[in-house]
Design a protein around this motif. Structure first.
Motif, short mmCIF file in Angstrom:
data_model
loop_
_atom_site.label_atom_id
_atom_site.label_comp_id
_atom_site.label_asym_id
_atom_site.label_seq_id
_atom_site.Cartn_x
_atom_site.Cartn_y
_atom_site.Cartn_z
N GLY A 1 -48.65 18.00 -38.60
CA GLY A 1 -48.98 17.38 -37.33
C GLY A 1 -47.77 16.71 -36.71
N ILE A 2 -47.88 16.34 -35.45
CA ILE A 2 -46.82 15.61 -34.75
C ILE A 2 -47.43 14.34 -34.18
CG2 ILE A 2 -45.12 15.67 -32.88
CD1 ILE A 2 -45.20 18.72 -33.01
N HIS A 3 -46.89 13.22 -34.59
CA HIS A 3 -47.38 11.93 -34.11
C HIS A 3 -46.40 11.36 -33.08
CE1 HIS A 3 -50.04 11.11 -37.91
NE2 HIS A 3 -50.19 12.33 -37.43
N GLU A 4 -46.94 10.65 -32.11
CA GLU A 4 -46.12 10.15 -31.01
C GLU A 4 -44.95 9.30 -31.49
OE1 GLU A 4 -46.64 7.45 -26.93
OE2 GLU A 4 -48.34 7.80 -28.26
N LYS A 5 -45.15 8.50 -32.52
CA LYS A 5 -44.11 7.59 -32.99
C LYS A 5 -43.40 8.09 -34.24
CE LYS A 5 -46.10 3.42 -30.95
NZ LYS A 5 -46.55 2.02 -31.19
N ASP A 6 -43.46 9.40 -34.48
CA ASP A 6 -42.78 9.95 -35.66
C ASP A 6 -41.28 9.72 -35.60
OD1 ASP A 6 -44.70 10.86 -37.40
OD2 ASP A 6 -44.82 12.87 -36.55
N CYS A 7 -40.72 9.42 -36.76
CA CYS A 7 -39.27 9.30 -36.93
C CYS A 7 -38.96 9.88 -38.29
CB CYS A 7 -38.84 7.83 -36.86
SG CYS A 7 -37.10 7.56 -37.26
N TRP A 8 -38.16 10.96 -38.30
CA TRP A 8 -37.85 11.70 -39.54
C TRP A 8 -36.45 11.32 -39.98
CZ3 TRP A 8 -40.75 16.84 -40.04
CH2 TRP A 8 -40.68 17.34 -41.36
N LYS B 1 -37.58 11.42 -32.69
CA LYS B 1 -36.37 10.71 -33.12
C LYS B 1 -36.07 11.01 -34.58
CE LYS B 1 -36.43 6.20 -33.98
NZ LYS B 1 -36.42 4.73 -33.76
N VAL B 2 -34.79 11.23 -34.88
CA VAL B 2 -34.36 11.30 -36.26
C VAL B 2 -33.42 10.14 -36.54
CG1 VAL B 2 -34.57 13.82 -36.42
CG2 VAL B 2 -32.38 12.81 -35.79
N MET B 3 -33.51 9.63 -37.75
CA MET B 3 -32.58 8.62 -38.21
C MET B 3 -31.61 9.31 -39.15
SD MET B 3 -33.31 4.79 -39.53
CE MET B 3 -33.86 4.47 -37.86
N LEU B 4 -30.34 9.33 -38.79
CA LEU B 4 -29.34 10.07 -39.54
C LEU B 4 -28.53 9.15 -40.44
CD1 LEU B 4 -27.90 12.82 -39.96
CD2 LEU B 4 -26.35 12.17 -38.11
N HIS B 5 -28.55 9.42 -41.74
CA HIS B 5 -27.74 8.69 -42.71
C HIS B 5 -26.56 9.57 -43.13
CE1 HIS B 5 -30.83 5.46 -44.20
NE2 HIS B 5 -30.73 5.53 -42.87
N HIS B 6 -25.40 8.95 -43.27
CA HIS B 6 -24.20 9.70 -43.66
C HIS B 6 -24.37 10.34 -45.03
CE1 HIS B 6 -20.04 10.88 -44.01
NE2 HIS B 6 -19.90 10.16 -45.10
N GLN B 7 -24.98 9.59 -45.93
CA GLN B 7 -25.26 10.10 -47.26
C GLN B 7 -26.45 9.35 -47.84
OE1 GLN B 7 -21.65 9.41 -49.42
NE2 GLN B 7 -21.84 7.18 -49.40
N PHE B 8 -26.97 9.84 -48.94
CA PHE B 8 -28.17 9.24 -49.52
C PHE B 8 -27.84 7.96 -50.27
CE2 PHE B 8 -30.93 8.83 -53.31
CZ PHE B 8 -32.11 8.47 -52.65
N ASN B 9 -28.55 6.91 -49.92
CA ASN B 9 -28.50 5.63 -50.63
C ASN B 9 -29.94 5.14 -50.74
OD1 ASN B 9 -28.58 2.59 -50.69
ND2 ASN B 9 -26.37 2.88 -50.94
N PRO B 10 -30.50 5.04 -51.95
CA PRO B 10 -31.92 4.71 -52.09
C PRO B 10 -32.31 3.40 -51.44
CG PRO B 10 -30.77 4.53 -54.20
CD PRO B 10 -29.84 5.23 -53.25
N LYS B 11 -31.46 2.41 -51.53
CA LYS B 11 -31.77 1.11 -50.92
C LYS B 11 -31.84 1.23 -49.40
CE LYS B 11 -30.06 -3.68 -50.62
NZ LYS B 11 -31.38 -4.28 -50.93
N GLU B 12 -30.87 1.95 -48.82
CA GLU B 12 -30.84 2.09 -47.36
C GLU B 12 -32.01 2.93 -46.85
OE1 GLU B 12 -27.01 3.66 -46.44
OE2 GLU B 12 -25.94 1.80 -46.93
N VAL B 13 -32.40 3.95 -47.60
CA VAL B 13 -33.55 4.77 -47.19
C VAL B 13 -34.83 3.93 -47.27
CG1 VAL B 13 -34.97 6.78 -47.75
CG2 VAL B 13 -32.47 6.96 -47.83
N ASN B 14 -34.99 3.19 -48.37
CA ASN B 14 -36.18 2.35 -48.49
C ASN B 14 -36.25 1.29 -47.39
OD1 ASN B 14 -37.25 3.65 -50.72
ND2 ASN B 14 -36.36 2.26 -52.21
N GLU B 15 -35.10 0.72 -47.05
CA GLU B 15 -35.07 -0.28 -45.98
C GLU B 15 -35.43 0.34 -44.63
OE1 GLU B 15 -31.20 -2.00 -46.13
OE2 GLU B 15 -31.70 -3.42 -47.74
#
Length: 496
Positions: A187-194, A218-232
């Motif tokens: 599905g696609i939700h109006e406030k989706d952010c991947w 909207k996408v949120m782009l991280h330079h690389q994977f960091n578990p703390k930053e993804v969880n935040e």
């Protein structure tokens, strides 16, 4: 009658439809779809200054960044094919892919220019760093206004049983149908952010970038994977969907500890190989909505994904084939198997690759009557849910990266002291699997020398975790290496 074999330039169309909607957010910048379109057009004119025109091939050796996003979209404005290169590869590995794809120009990050220069040192193609490109002059272009769904858009190289990687052709239609299949399932939700924390040079990352344009999401782009930053980001930035592999999910669970995600988070999409039931059960306890998925470079990301309502009742399943796709299980004779009978997984759909670049033989062997023969093993239950038992019989999946033993074996055998070599995958708590190497010698060699030899010729994740010297390797009557029997040498093996 409208031509249904084409689609409007999708970023230009999205910028027209929702210009002020946020397209990409990083830790430092926020870019709207209108701004993304303007940046892509600007960079397309700069790339054109280097002589690139419609039909040419441009390779991209870059890490996750807005700059990489601009380059990817800009090449579509020109009508150039994009070869996405793994930044972890050695120069000679990059050089092979550049030559095989007949690349005209290599664009690389500034911190990867040494690898870039070494890979083009004996080639006729040109190389430009990102900083040089963005400072260069511009040349006016005729922007491609429509994409043919059948045209090649991106090319990604994936390892093969011969040890030489194959260029998987992904068409504009492949990306479009992949996104539509995912939308019809999740599905696609109006406030989706991947959130993108997986590499854009992998289909898992690139497919999210494509969905962003199609969905207006909207996408949120991280330079690389960091578990703390993804969880935040999930807890504080209203991220609703994240794509991960098992190793990423495990680290996120450890970092999350006793905390929980907000109810706005609706999907943890897990690919890159089956997730252990122990990990899935942890997610149930923490009320994390995990959906396993099955796909590959050849299917432009997902081809099977678990639907939300079955996340608990079908725990461990990858789900059913997405709406535009079909799936079967066959035996070695090609007969279609019944429920709960394990065999090779074959898939079909408009998101499946047209074939391998400059490799008709491999294309004919893999795609038959429209069905992609994955080489993976699994079964369908009575309700049609797929359970993946094993990825390709020889394939090692380490931290989401695909490793074929033959590629490592070729490097080991090229050492003058090695007579024969075999490689197999071993379970690992951190990476899922790691490669172990077994060699027979014709002259003495130290472990340090062999490991250094491998490190200079292989990406780090492909270097054997352990190397063992044995008297002989297990082979059948046809002299075929039996990789599945390598670990049975445990009583004979000696760690060098």
């Amino acid at each position: 009658m409208q031509d249904v074999t084409t689609i409007p330039n999708w970023l230009a169309k999205r910028a027209f439809m929702t210009p002020d909607r946020v397209a990409i957010e990083t830790g430092d910048e926020v870019v709207t779809f209108k701004e993304l379109h303007e940046h892509a057009l600007h960079v397309a004119q700069q790339i054109s200054y280097y002589g690139i025109t419609q039909g040419d091939t441009v390779a991209v050796l870059m890490s996750n960044s807005l700059s990489m996003v601009y380059v990817i979209h800009s090449l579509k404005y020109i009508g150039a094919k994009t070869v996405l290169l793994n930044t972890r590869l050695k120069a000679h590995e990059v050089a092979y892919q550049l030559k095989d794809s007949q690349t005209n120009l290599l664009i690389c990050d500034d911190d990867l220019q040494r690898v870039g220069k070494e890979s083009v040192s004996e080639k006729t193609l040109s190389m430009v760093t990102a900083s040089e490109l963005f400072k260069s002059q511009r040349k006016e272009i005729d922007v491609i206004e429509e994409f043919s769904l059948a045209d090649a858009d991106t090319i990604m190289y994936t390892s093969g049983t011969t040890g030489q990687p194959k260029g998987v052709i992904q068409t504009y239609g492949n990306h479009w149908w992949s996104a539509m299949g995912s939308a019809l399932n999740l599905g696609i939700h109006e406030k989706d952010c991947w959130l993108i924390a997986v590499p854009l040079f992998h289909i898992s990352g690139l497919s999210i970038l494509m969905r962003s344009i199609f969905y207006g999401m909207k996408v949120m782009l991280h330079h690389q994977f960091n578990p703390k930053e993804v969880n935040e980001a999930i807890k504080e930035k209203e991220v609703t969907i994240v794509s991960v592999v098992t190793t990423m999910l495990t680290k996120m669970l450890d970092e999350l500890a006793e905390q929980q995600y907000p109810t706005t988070f609706r999907c943890m999409l897990v690919g890159g190989g089956p997730a252990p039931l122990s990990v899935l059960k942890q997610c149930v306890v923490k009320q994390i909505p995990v959906y396993q998925t099955y796909g590959m470079t050849e299917t432009a990301s997902q081809v099977v994904t678990l639907a939300p309502e079955y996340s608990l009742s079908k725990l461990g399943s990858a789900g059913k084939a997405l709406f535009p796709c079909d799936i079967r299980i066959i035996n070695e004779q090609g007969d279609v198997l019944q429920a709960n009978q394990s065999g090779e997984i074959i898939v079909k759909g408009p998101n499946v690759t047209a074939g391998y670049l400059n490799n008709e033989q491999k294309t004919r062997a893999t795609i038959k009557d429209g069905w992609l023969h994955t080489g993976d093993i699994g079964y369908l239950d009575e309700q049609g849910f797929l359970y993946v038992l094993d990825r390709r019989s020889d394939l090692i999946i380490s931290g989401g990266e695909n490793i074929y033993p033959a590629e490592i074996e070729n490097v080991l055998r090229s050492h003058p002291s090695v007579a024969d070599a075999g490689v197999t995958g071993v379970s690992d708590d951190k990476w899922g699997q790691v490669p172990y190497g077994f060699v027979t010698l014709q002259s003495n060699v130290s472990k340090e020398e062999m490991m250094s030899y491998c490190e200079s010729r292989l990406a780090k994740y492909k270097v054997p975790k352990k190397l063992f010297i044995v008297k002989e390797l297990p082979r059948n009557a046809s002299n075929k290496l039996l990789r599945r029997n390598l670990l049975s040498l445990v009583s004979e093996k000696s760690e060098n």
